[in-house]
Design a protein around this motif. Structure first.
Motif: not given
Length: 355
Positions: A37-51, A81-86
């Motif tokens: 999932l990390g290789e797809l770049g989807v482990l921070g789906l709600r993280v703003p684009q600037r980050w 768990q990881h997404q909630s930290v984001g």
């Protein structure tokens, strides 16, 4: 379905679902799926684009949660768990933490878990934080932390003398500096999602520096936050329900028994109606939200039971997919459970009795 969700589903179908039972039992297999999932770049789906994140809207993120729970409950639970930290970092006043961690979260270059479910418990706090020069001293016990040997750090919540809670980033590894220490139990023997490596943590005079503090929340914040997240948490249960229906549909294709098709059609219609109701009911009162969440939970249990039924005696094998999904329904029944949700779930179960 968006192009991103289609890309994610393709990965889940090809690389996760064929190994879902192994992922449920083996932490290394789960970690490999998480890294995918990390290789797809989807482990921070709600993280703003600037980050460095995709900054998905709430509806698409909820569909993602349902999608991933359909193919692997263990992977869904871990990445949540990881997404909630984001989300915590995004809302933090600590700009240094935001700049350091958020750009690395979507690809899984920073892997972070959480330890805060104890704040839902009644009675004396299990872990306390004493203000000291430059930060806080943590003492106490955290009963649930998921991701041992997968996550590198986790956000722990502790109660301050005035009843507020401080949330800070701590190492997810054994630490001892003089009299200060963080220790962990062995991974618990759970009936479901054993691979998530859930442990307990004990803090003894551990110093949490101010620069590692994510947030400080007022008394009652946790309860209010749970109320705000009643409906979004339903999508993991809906994904579990869909996983059960996948097995029912496969059984019909194999046997062509019309009664299996009837069961699939009825349950699938109920699932679609439940999802639609949740999406259209964001502004209803909390009591009604609990009822909808309970409906999703009870539906997951029935669809998992249907998967067990159509699988016959093979479903009693620990390695059978229907058995895994049945156990996942258990986990999604109690995940994030509050007293109000427990009451609503029991009420829904009670009202399904045969008259």
């Amino acid at each position: 379905m968006s192009e991103l969700l289609q890309q994610i589903e393709s990965y889940l179908k090809q690389s996760v679902y064929p190994h879902a039972n192994q992922i449920d039992r083996c932490s290394k297999s789960l970690e490999a799926a998480f890294n995918g999932l990390g290789e797809l770049g989807v482990l921070g789906l709600r993280v703003p684009q600037r980050w460095g994140g995709p900054q998905l809207d709430a509806e698409t993120f909820n569909l993602f949660q349902e999608l991933i729970a359909r193919y692997s409950g263990a992977l869904a639970f871990l990445q949540t768990q990881h997404q909630s930290v984001g989300a915590m970092f995004m809302q933090s006043y600590n700009t240094q933490l935001q700049a350091e961690y958020l750009p690395r979260m979507s690809q899984g270059n920073a892997k972070i878990g959480v330890g805060f479910s104890h704040l839902r418990r009644l009675g004396n706090p299990s872990i306390i934080a004493i203000p000291v020069r430059g930060g806080y001293q943590l003492n106490g016990f955290v009963p649930w932390v998921t991701g041992w040997d997968i996550f590198e750090e986790f956000v722990v919540a502790a109660i301050l003398p005035d009843g507020q809670s401080v949330w800070g980033l701590v190492p997810f590894s054994e630490q001892k500096i003089g009299e200060s220490a963080i220790t962990f139990s062995s991974p618990m023997s759970l009936c479901a999602m054993t691979s998530t490596n859930t442990v307990t943590a004990t803090f003894n005079q551990w110093f949490l520096p101010s620069e590692k503090v994510v947030s400080i929340h007022p008394v009652g914040w946790m309860q209010n936050n749970d109320k705000a997240k009643v409906l979004p948490a339903s999508f993991l249960a809906l994904g579990c329900a869909k996983a059960g229906l996948d097995i029912v549909e496969t059984a019909f294709q194999r046997t062509e028994f019309s009664f299996i098709q009837d069961a699939f059609n009825s349950l699938n219609q109920e699932l679609n109606q439940c999802r639609s109701q949740i999406f259209s009911s964001q502004n209803i009162n909390t009591s009604e939200k609990h009822k909808l969440r309970a409906q999703a939970i009870e539906l997951a249990a029935r669809c998992a039971h249907a998967a067990i039924t159509v699988s016959s005696g093979a479903a009693n094998l620990n390695s059978h997919s229907a058995q895994r999904i049945y156990r996942e329904a258990l986990v999604f029944t109690v995940s994030g459970q509050t007293t109000e949700l427990m009451e609503a779930t029991l009420e829904k179960i009670k009202n399904c009795r045969v008259l």
